[in-house]
Design an enzyme around this catalytic site. Structure first.
Site, PDB file in Angstrom:
ATOM      1  N   GLU A 254      -9.835   0.714   6.804  1.00 57.96           N
ATOM      2  CA  GLU A 254      -8.630   0.399   5.693  1.00 57.96           C
ATOM      3  C   GLU A 254      -8.924  -1.537   6.440  1.00 57.96           C
ATOM      4  O   GLU A 254      -8.748  -3.036   5.623  1.00 57.96           O
ATOM      5  CB  GLU A 254      -7.526  -0.096   5.500  1.00 57.96           C
ATOM      6  CG  GLU A 254      -7.033   1.390   4.938  1.00 57.96           C
ATOM      7  CD  GLU A 254      -7.716   2.698   5.467  1.00 57.96           C
ATOM      8  OE1 GLU A 254      -7.178   2.696   6.620  1.00 57.96           O
ATOM      9  OE2 GLU A 254      -7.423   3.740   5.186  1.00 57.96           O
TER      10      GLU A 254
ATOM     11  N   HIS B 240       3.419   9.314   1.177  1.00 61.33           N
ATOM     12  CA  HIS B 240       2.121   8.885  -0.001  1.00 61.33           C
ATOM     13  C   HIS B 240       2.821   8.573  -1.207  1.00 61.33           C
ATOM     14  O   HIS B 240       2.457   8.366  -2.107  1.00 61.33           O
ATOM     15  CB  HIS B 240       1.575  10.454  -0.574  1.00 61.33           C
ATOM     16  CG  HIS B 240       0.674  10.595   1.105  1.00 61.33           C
ATOM     17  ND1 HIS B 240       0.998  10.057   2.312  1.00 61.33           N
ATOM     18  CD2 HIS B 240      -1.270  10.733   1.072  1.00 61.33           C
ATOM     19  CE1 HIS B 240      -0.316  10.874   2.864  1.00 61.33           C
ATOM     20  NE2 HIS B 240      -1.429  10.673   2.163  1.00 61.33           N
TER      21      HIS B 240
END
Ligand SMILES: Cc1ncc(C[n+]2csc(CCOP(=O)(O)OP(=O)(O)O)c2C)c(N)n1
Ligand SMILES: [Mg+2]
Lengths: 334, 324
Positions: B60, B128
């Site tokens: 990322e 999440h």
């Protein structure tokens, strides 16, 4: 480590330019330190006295349009691309004549028109950002190469490893340059690293050649840079180069560097890049008067810069509220 | 006019902009051949090819940085970060790099990119399903856009890609399957504009993303069951914030409710209420009320349903407040 000496195959004009550049970086940073002692540099600053051969060697090997990304220890890399001493010192002094009119400071020197795409103060990020600049060149079919400078300590952050893997799999025209000055801040790099050479010994993990050079020898740096740039321009992908060097001053202006073992600084000063390069040029038959003249012109630039910076006012207050957004202002609501 | 899902609207907007501007590129994990983890980029790889639609490794920081470097030097990257929670592993770019470069360089460096995040509740649990809009809103230099319908996804995503500033574009995971009418042809909306979705005279209800359809449903029930006529505003954009539309509505209704999916502390509604306290105190006929998720990590599956603001909770809170 490649122990090449006097590289006579480098043109005389290029060698003189590398001397001029190294001498200029040295003088400018010494002046920055003087101004700090006069309490005219109020923010932080990180000098790279002793590491000039790396900035000078790479910048001399670059072509116009090539891009530089560096760290908070970025005065030398910025100056080496041709930014004026006045703009750099003005920025350190928060003056209106500064490179970013005082809004970035010593740690964020940037001059897009010179290809200096920024000095980054969060360890690791700019290796990833440099990948993007190189990707853009590849995407647009342009031949410019991106160089990213960072320290030995930076090889232990995840972003270093992410960026290397990324640059290799996308075959990006980027050259990663580790300036191993033996310390991450105050801790010896060998105490915190799994391998002896923090960058070179990691190259194989990314399928790259192991390149470890004398970072205090501008000729070696220049020739290594040229090879890496040729490889990048030929579409052969990134390089990782570890340059051994040493910083003569502390980590930042506040650091007296008491953690260094006795005699270490003195030993490294024997290979002071500016002094050894001058001696080499003389040994190669260059007249002292030629070098004296280079030094005179550099000193004049630095003196004039100091005068101009002292005369420049602080920027107007309004400037602090500009360029947060592209409309030029800082409005977050209507 | 076509009926489109929210997820298809994402691909439609990106395709519209990629066709228009060859500098627009898309990158992220599994965005290319796989069409995205949420299938929001299906067809783009086939249409625009491997040079413009690129899969990345699970790095990322590397791909956020790559997008930034590309944006600084002339491209217009659209990045898919997958779950919004993953912003935390590359937060340096959100907090220090994208938003500060223009300022620190006195306008020399520009960072025109869009980071797409799948935000909010969808029963996956505490790592999440967070609503991270408030993480983003507190950073000067970012723009933060949060669409609630397919047509807004197309128009606001297109506007975000054209915008010269870094835009954090928060798609809601639980809206991806929702359908809506989307006109044919090019659609480009305006960032920083809230939308009054249901006019009303008794109270103003502000909502974002998944909370918008819930606020609308609550307004219908309040009208039918109690004769309370609520104005529902889809805020759509937190940075810039359309305070004018909000304050104008409040001046007519006198009551303010915010419906926020984020955990309570420092939610966007707190900032709105603070602005109202400063600038519209005398328009208030009662206390402004924030309806939020409690300040706890979000548990998964059915437990999640009990904590996110529901239609029932909105109805009860508004009714209780207005009939007190
Ligand atoms: C992510 C991050 N962690 C820690 C720091 C604090 N810090 C600033 S410079 C530095 C040392 C970096 O060492 P090195 O990479 O060897 O570069 P040098 O300073 O020697 O040029 C540290 C730890 C930081 N700026 N960013
Ligand atoms: Mg170091």
């Amino acid at each position: 480590m490649s122990k090449k000496t006097a590289a006579i195959d480098i043109a005389e004009a290029t060698r003189l330019e590398m001397y001029r550049s190294q001498y200029r970086l040295r003088e400018a940073e010494q002046r920055a330190f003087d101004l700090f002692l006069q309490n005219l540099v109020k923010g932080t600053s990180h000098l790279s006295l002793g590491q000039e051969a790396i900035a000078a060697g790479f910048a001399t090997a670059m072509q116009p349009g090539d891009l530089t990304f560096c760290t908070y220890r970025g005065h030398a890399h910025t100056l080496a691309r041709g930014v004026s001493v006045e703009k750099v010192l003005g920025e350190l002094m928060s003056r209106d004549n500064g490179l970013m009119r005082g809004k970035g400071g010593s740690m964020h020197l940037t001059s897009v028109e010179h290809g200096v795409m920024g000095s980054y103060a969060i360890i690791g990020a700019h290796l990833c950002i440099a990948c993007g600049a190189a990707w853009r060149a590849q995407y647009q079919g342009k031949s410019d190469v991106t160089t990213c400078f960072f320290g030995d300590g930076t090889t232990n952050i995840g972003a270093f490893h992410e960026a290397l893997n990324f640059a290799v799999i996308w075959k990006l025209p980027v050259v990663f340059v580790c300036e191993n000055n033996l310390y991450m801040e105050y801790t010896p790099i060998k105490d915190v690293t799994a391998v002896a050479q923090p960058a070179a010994d990691r190259a194989s993990a990314y399928g790259l050649e192991r390149i470890l050079i004398d970072g205090n020898d501008a000729d070696v740096v220049y020739q290594t840079a040229q090879k890496a740039y040729a490889r990048a321009r030929a579409g052969e992908g990134p390089s990782l180069i570890e340059c051994l060097t040493y910083r003569h001053s502390g980590h930042s202006r506040a650091d007296p560097a008491k953690y260094r073992p006795k005699g270490e600084l003195e030993k490294w000063k024997e290979s002071d890049p500016v002094k050894t390069y001058r001696a080499r040029l003389l040994a190669q038959g260059i007249k002292a008067s030629v070098l004296d003249e280079i030094e005179r012109v550099v000193k004049a630039e630095v003196d004039a810069a100091e005068v101009a910076c002292k005369a420049s006012p602080l920027p107007p207050d309004e400037i602090m509220f500009t360029d947060v957004y592209a409309d030029g202002g800082c409005a977050w609501r209507n | 006019m076509a009926e489109l899902t929210y997820r298809d609207a994402v691909a439609r907007a990106i395709a519209q902009e990629m066709e228009r501007d060859p500098d627009v590129v898309l990158l992220g994990e599994d965005v290319a051949k796989a069409g995205g983890v949420f299938k929001a980029t299906v067809g783009l790889y086939e249409k625009f090819g491997p040079k413009r639609v690129r899969d990345t490794p699970i790095s990322e920081q590397a791909f956020m940085g790559a997008a930034m470097g590309a944006a600084m030097t002339g491209l217009k990257p659209v990045v898919d970060l997958m779950f919004a929670d993953f912003a935390a592993v590359c937060w340096d770019f959100f907090a220090n790099e994208f938003p500060k470069s223009r300022y620190m360089t006195n306008g020399q460096v520009k960072v025109p990119l869009v980071i797409r995040l799948a935000n909010g509740s969808a029963r996956f649990g505490a790592q999440h399903c967070q609503s991270v809009e408030n993480w983003c809103m507190m950073i000067p230099g970012l723009k933060v856009v949060v669409p609630s319908s397919p047509v807004d996804v197309v128009g606001l995503l297109a506007a975000s890609i054209r915008d010269p500033d870094p835009v954090i574009f928060l798609e809601h995971k639980s809206l991806y399957a929702v359908k809506g009418e989307v006109p044919d042809g090019e659609i480009v909306d305006t960032l920083g504009t809230a939308k009054i979705l249901r006019p009303g005279k008794d109270a103003t209800i502000l909502a974002l993303a998944l909370m918008v359809p819930r606020a609308l449903a609550a307004a219908e029930r309040l009208k039918a069951e109690s004769g309370i006529d609520c104005e529902v505003i889809d805020v759509r954009s937190l940075l810039p914030l359309d305070t004018r539309t909000i304050l104008e509505s409040l001046s007519r209704t006198g009551h303010l409710f915010t419906v926020e999916e984020n955990p309570r502390l420092c939610g966007w509604g707190a900032e709105v209420v603070s602005i109202v306290a400063d600038e519209a105190f005398y328009d208030l006929d009662g206390p402004p009320v924030r309806i939020t998720t409690p300040h706890i990590p979000l548990p998964p599956a059915e437990l999640e349903d009990l904590l996110i603001p529901s239609v029932d909770r909105i109805v009860e809170t508004v009714r209780r407040t207005l009939t007190a």
